[in-house]
Design a protein around this motif. Structure first.
Motif, PDB file in Angstrom:
ATOM      1  N   ASP A 101       0.826  -1.207   0.000  1.00 28.26           N
ATOM      2  CA  ASP A 101       0.000   0.000   0.000  1.00 28.26           C
ATOM      3  C   ASP A 101       0.863   1.260   0.000  1.00 28.26           C
ATOM      4  OD1 ASP A 101      -2.461  -1.365   0.092  1.00 28.26           O
ATOM      5  OD2 ASP A 101      -2.319  -1.577   2.272  1.00 28.26           O
ATOM      6  N   PRO A 102       0.337   2.353  -0.566  1.00 28.37           N
ATOM      7  CA  PRO A 102       1.067   3.626  -0.534  1.00 28.37           C
ATOM      8  C   PRO A 102       0.854   4.333   0.808  1.00 28.37           C
ATOM      9  CG  PRO A 102      -0.990   3.914  -1.687  1.00 28.37           C
ATOM     10  CD  PRO A 102      -0.903   2.449  -1.336  1.00 28.37           C
ATOM     11  N   TRP A 103       1.687   5.322   1.086  1.00 25.44           N
ATOM     12  CA  TRP A 103       1.526   6.151   2.280  1.00 25.44           C
ATOM     13  C   TRP A 103       1.702   7.603   1.878  1.00 25.44           C
ATOM     14  CZ3 TRP A 103       5.548   2.684   1.623  1.00 25.44           C
ATOM     15  CH2 TRP A 103       6.795   3.233   1.357  1.00 25.44           C
ATOM     16  N   VAL A 104       1.275   8.508   2.768  1.00 28.12           N
ATOM     17  CA  VAL A 104       1.358   9.943   2.506  1.00 28.12           C
ATOM     18  C   VAL A 104       2.595  10.529   3.195  1.00 28.12           C
ATOM     19  CG1 VAL A 104       0.188  12.173   2.716  1.00 28.12           C
ATOM     20  CG2 VAL A 104      -1.143  10.105   2.218  1.00 28.12           C
ATOM     21  N   HIS A 105       2.649  10.450   4.522  1.00 28.34           N
ATOM     22  CA  HIS A 105       3.777  10.955   5.309  1.00 28.34           C
ATOM     23  C   HIS A 105       4.173   9.895   6.319  1.00 28.34           C
ATOM     24  CE1 HIS A 105       3.354  14.957   3.653  1.00 28.34           C
ATOM     25  NE2 HIS A 105       2.070  14.925   3.946  1.00 28.34           N
ATOM     26  N   LEU A 106       5.373  10.034   6.848  1.00 31.57           N
ATOM     27  CA  LEU A 106       5.892   9.037   7.777  1.00 31.57           C
ATOM     28  C   LEU A 106       6.117   9.620   9.169  1.00 31.57           C
ATOM     29  CD1 LEU A 106       8.493   7.407   5.385  1.00 31.57           C
ATOM     30  CD2 LEU A 106       6.257   6.479   6.049  1.00 31.57           C
ATOM     31  N   ARG A 107       5.962   8.751  10.167  1.00 33.88           N
ATOM     32  CA  ARG A 107       6.177   9.097  11.568  1.00 33.88           C
ATOM     33  C   ARG A 107       7.113   8.053  12.177  1.00 33.88           C
ATOM     34  NH1 ARG A 107       4.392  13.035   9.430  1.00 33.88           N
ATOM     35  NH2 ARG A 107       2.225  13.686   9.535  1.00 33.88           N
ATOM     36  N   VAL A 108       7.923   8.483  13.148  1.00 37.14           N
ATOM     37  CA  VAL A 108       8.859   7.582  13.811  1.00 37.14           C
ATOM     38  C   VAL A 108       8.467   7.444  15.274  1.00 37.14           C
ATOM     39  CG1 VAL A 108      11.281   7.106  14.359  1.00 37.14           C
ATOM     40  CG2 VAL A 108      10.705   8.382  12.283  1.00 37.14           C
ATOM     41  N   CYS A 109       8.224   6.216  15.706  1.00 40.98           N
ATOM     42  CA  CYS A 109       7.914   5.944  17.109  1.00 40.98           C
ATOM     43  C   CYS A 109       9.147   6.256  17.945  1.00 40.98           C
ATOM     44  CB  CYS A 109       7.517   4.479  17.282  1.00 40.98           C
ATOM     45  SG  CYS A 109       7.260   4.012  19.002  1.00 40.98           S
ATOM     46  N   GLN A 110       8.965   7.022  19.008  1.00 40.78           N
ATOM     47  CA  GLN A 110      10.084   7.414  19.854  1.00 40.78           C
ATOM     48  C   GLN A 110      10.361   6.429  20.973  1.00 40.78           C
ATOM     49  OE1 GLN A 110      12.286  10.241  19.111  1.00 40.78           O
ATOM     50  NE2 GLN A 110      11.260   9.348  17.322  1.00 40.78           N
ATOM     51  N   THR A 111       9.604   5.335  21.004  1.00 45.48           N
ATOM     52  CA  THR A 111       9.891   4.256  21.946  1.00 45.48           C
ATOM     53  C   THR A 111      10.738   3.180  21.277  1.00 45.48           C
ATOM     54  OG1 THR A 111       7.833   4.656  23.146  1.00 45.48           O
ATOM     55  CG2 THR A 111       8.883   2.518  23.477  1.00 45.48           C
ATOM     56  N   CYS A 112      10.289   2.706  20.097  1.00 48.69           N
ATOM     57  CA  CYS A 112      10.970   1.580  19.445  1.00 48.69           C
ATOM     58  C   CYS A 112      11.675   1.944  18.149  1.00 48.69           C
ATOM     59  CB  CYS A 112       9.973   0.454  19.191  1.00 48.69           C
ATOM     60  SG  CYS A 112       8.728   0.831  17.935  1.00 48.69           S
ATOM     61  N   GLY A 113      11.442   3.150  17.612  1.00 47.99           N
ATOM     62  CA  GLY A 113      12.072   3.555  16.368  1.00 47.99           C
ATOM     63  C   GLY A 113      11.372   3.072  15.115  1.00 47.99           C
ATOM     64  N   GLY A 114      10.224   2.420  15.267  1.00 46.13           N
ATOM     65  CA  GLY A 114       9.470   1.944  14.105  1.00 46.13           C
ATOM     66  C   GLY A 114       8.985   3.109  13.248  1.00 46.13           C
ATOM     67  N   VAL A 115       8.932   2.891  11.935  1.00 48.11           N
ATOM     68  CA  VAL A 115       8.494   3.921  10.995  1.00 48.11           C
ATOM     69  C   VAL A 115       7.136   3.505  10.440  1.00 48.11           C
ATOM     70  CG1 VAL A 115       9.043   5.184   8.882  1.00 48.11           C
ATOM     71  CG2 VAL A 115      10.889   4.436  10.410  1.00 48.11           C
ATOM     72  N   HIS A 116       6.153   4.397  10.597  1.00 44.60           N
ATOM     73  CA  HIS A 116       4.781   4.098  10.192  1.00 44.60           C
ATOM     74  C   HIS A 116       4.149   5.293   9.489  1.00 44.60           C
ATOM     75  CE1 HIS A 116       5.675   1.511  13.694  1.00 44.60           C
ATOM     76  NE2 HIS A 116       5.084   0.594  12.944  1.00 44.60           N
ATOM     77  N   CYS A 117       3.084   5.027   8.752  1.00 46.34           N
ATOM     78  CA  CYS A 117       2.401   6.082   7.997  1.00 46.34           C
ATOM     79  C   CYS A 117       1.459   6.894   8.887  1.00 46.34           C
ATOM     80  CB  CYS A 117       1.656   5.493   6.805  1.00 46.34           C
ATOM     81  SG  CYS A 117       0.387   4.280   7.216  1.00 46.34           S
ATOM     82  N   CYS A 118       1.194   8.117   8.440  1.00 42.45           N
ATOM     83  CA  CYS A 118       0.378   9.088   9.180  1.00 42.45           C
ATOM     84  C   CYS A 118      -1.119   8.824   9.000  1.00 42.45           C
ATOM     85  CB  CYS A 118       0.711  10.490   8.707  1.00 42.45           C
ATOM     86  SG  CYS A 118       0.155  10.814   7.020  1.00 42.45           S
ATOM     87  N   ASN A 119      -1.926   9.626   9.662  1.00 38.50           N
ATOM     88  CA  ASN A 119      -3.384   9.485   9.577  1.00 38.50           C
ATOM     89  C   ASN A 119      -3.968   9.966   8.261  1.00 38.50           C
ATOM     90  OD1 ASN A 119      -3.502   8.275  12.028  1.00 38.50           O
ATOM     91  ND2 ASN A 119      -4.359   9.998  13.122  1.00 38.50           N
ATOM     92  N   SER A 120      -3.193  10.644   7.431  1.00 36.01           N
ATOM     93  CA  SER A 120      -3.657  10.993   6.092  1.00 36.01           C
ATOM     94  C   SER A 120      -3.507   9.812   5.135  1.00 36.01           C
ATOM     95  CB  SER A 120      -2.881  12.188   5.540  1.00 36.01           C
ATOM     96  OG  SER A 120      -3.142  13.338   6.313  1.00 36.01           O
ATOM     97  N   SER A 121      -2.769   8.804   5.557  1.00 37.69           N
ATOM     98  CA  SER A 121      -2.588   7.585   4.776  1.00 37.69           C
ATOM     99  C   SER A 121      -3.766   6.645   5.029  1.00 37.69           C
ATOM    100  CB  SER A 121      -1.289   6.882   5.172  1.00 37.69           C
ATOM    101  OG  SER A 121      -0.181   7.734   4.990  1.00 37.69           O
ATOM    102  N   VAL A 122      -4.046   5.807   4.060  1.00 35.41           N
ATOM    103  CA  VAL A 122      -5.198   4.893   4.153  1.00 35.41           C
ATOM    104  C   VAL A 122      -5.144   4.027   5.410  1.00 35.41           C
ATOM    105  CG1 VAL A 122      -6.338   2.938   3.039  1.00 35.41           C
ATOM    106  CG2 VAL A 122      -5.515   4.845   1.663  1.00 35.41           C
ATOM    107  N   ASN A 123      -3.968   3.478   5.732  1.00 36.83           N
ATOM    108  CA  ASN A 123      -3.867   2.501   6.821  1.00 36.83           C
ATOM    109  C   ASN A 123      -3.632   3.088   8.213  1.00 36.83           C
ATOM    110  OD1 ASN A 123      -4.175   0.067   5.222  1.00 36.83           O
ATOM    111  ND2 ASN A 123      -2.233   0.658   4.307  1.00 36.83           N
ATOM    112  N   LYS A 124      -3.174   4.325   8.291  1.00 35.93           N
ATOM    113  CA  LYS A 124      -2.958   5.000   9.588  1.00 35.93           C
ATOM    114  C   LYS A 124      -2.138   4.137  10.554  1.00 35.93           C
ATOM    115  CE  LYS A 124      -7.259   7.442   8.920  1.00 35.93           C
ATOM    116  NZ  LYS A 124      -8.588   7.739   9.339  1.00 35.93           N
ATOM    117  N   HIS A 125      -1.019   3.600  10.055  1.00 37.82           N
ATOM    118  CA  HIS A 125      -0.243   2.662  10.849  1.00 37.82           C
ATOM    119  C   HIS A 125       0.386   3.270  12.101  1.00 37.82           C
ATOM    120  CE1 HIS A 125      -0.157  -0.068   7.188  1.00 37.82           C
ATOM    121  NE2 HIS A 125      -0.722  -0.777   8.146  1.00 37.82           N
ATOM    122  N   ALA A 126       0.737   4.557  12.097  1.00 36.68           N
ATOM    123  CA  ALA A 126       1.335   5.157  13.301  1.00 36.68           C
ATOM    124  C   ALA A 126       0.332   5.131  14.461  1.00 36.68           C
ATOM    125  CB  ALA A 126       1.801   6.581  13.019  1.00 36.68           C
ATOM    126  N   THR A 127      -0.900   5.495  14.180  1.00 39.53           N
ATOM    127  CA  THR A 127      -1.926   5.469  15.227  1.00 39.53           C
ATOM    128  C   THR A 127      -2.240   4.040  15.640  1.00 39.53           C
ATOM    129  OG1 THR A 127      -2.852   7.568  14.505  1.00 39.53           O
ATOM    130  CG2 THR A 127      -4.297   6.145  15.788  1.00 39.53           C
TER     131      THR A 127
END
Length: 90
Positions: free
Chosen positions: A32-58
């Motif tokens: 899947d595509p993403w719009v913007h990326l966010r970095v978790c400050q606990t584990c360093g995981g990189v996930h997509c923002c809430n403007s992205s279809v999957n909202k993986h950071a949330t």
């Protein structure tokens, strides 16, 4: 969204974790595509923002309880605390 320059208790701006790769690790798995990326400050995981279809950071926050992400976008210097519902420039 109100801007408060004071960091919350969950964010240590002296220990910033940056993106290891500029891709959402979950979207890559599903193709899947993403719009913007966010970095978790606990584990360093990189996930997509809430403007992205999957909202993986949330979703990551809800699955793990890791409270703070930062923007991985070039030139952006801000954090979001899900726990405190707080936007923090740094």
């Amino acid at each position: 969204m109100p801007v408060d320059p004071t960091p919350c208790e969950h964010f240590d701006k002296e220990q910033i974790k940056s993106a290891s790769k500029m891709e959402c690790q979950e979207c890559v798995k599903t193709g899947d595509p993403w719009v913007h990326l966010r970095v978790c400050q606990t584990c360093g995981g990189v996930h997509c923002c809430n403007s992205s279809v999957n909202k993986h950071a949330t979703k990551h926050y809800h699955d793990t309880g890791h409270p703070v992400v930062i923007s991985a976008e070039p030139g952006e210097h801000w954090a979001w605390c899900y726990e405190d519902d707080k936007f923090m420039p740094y």
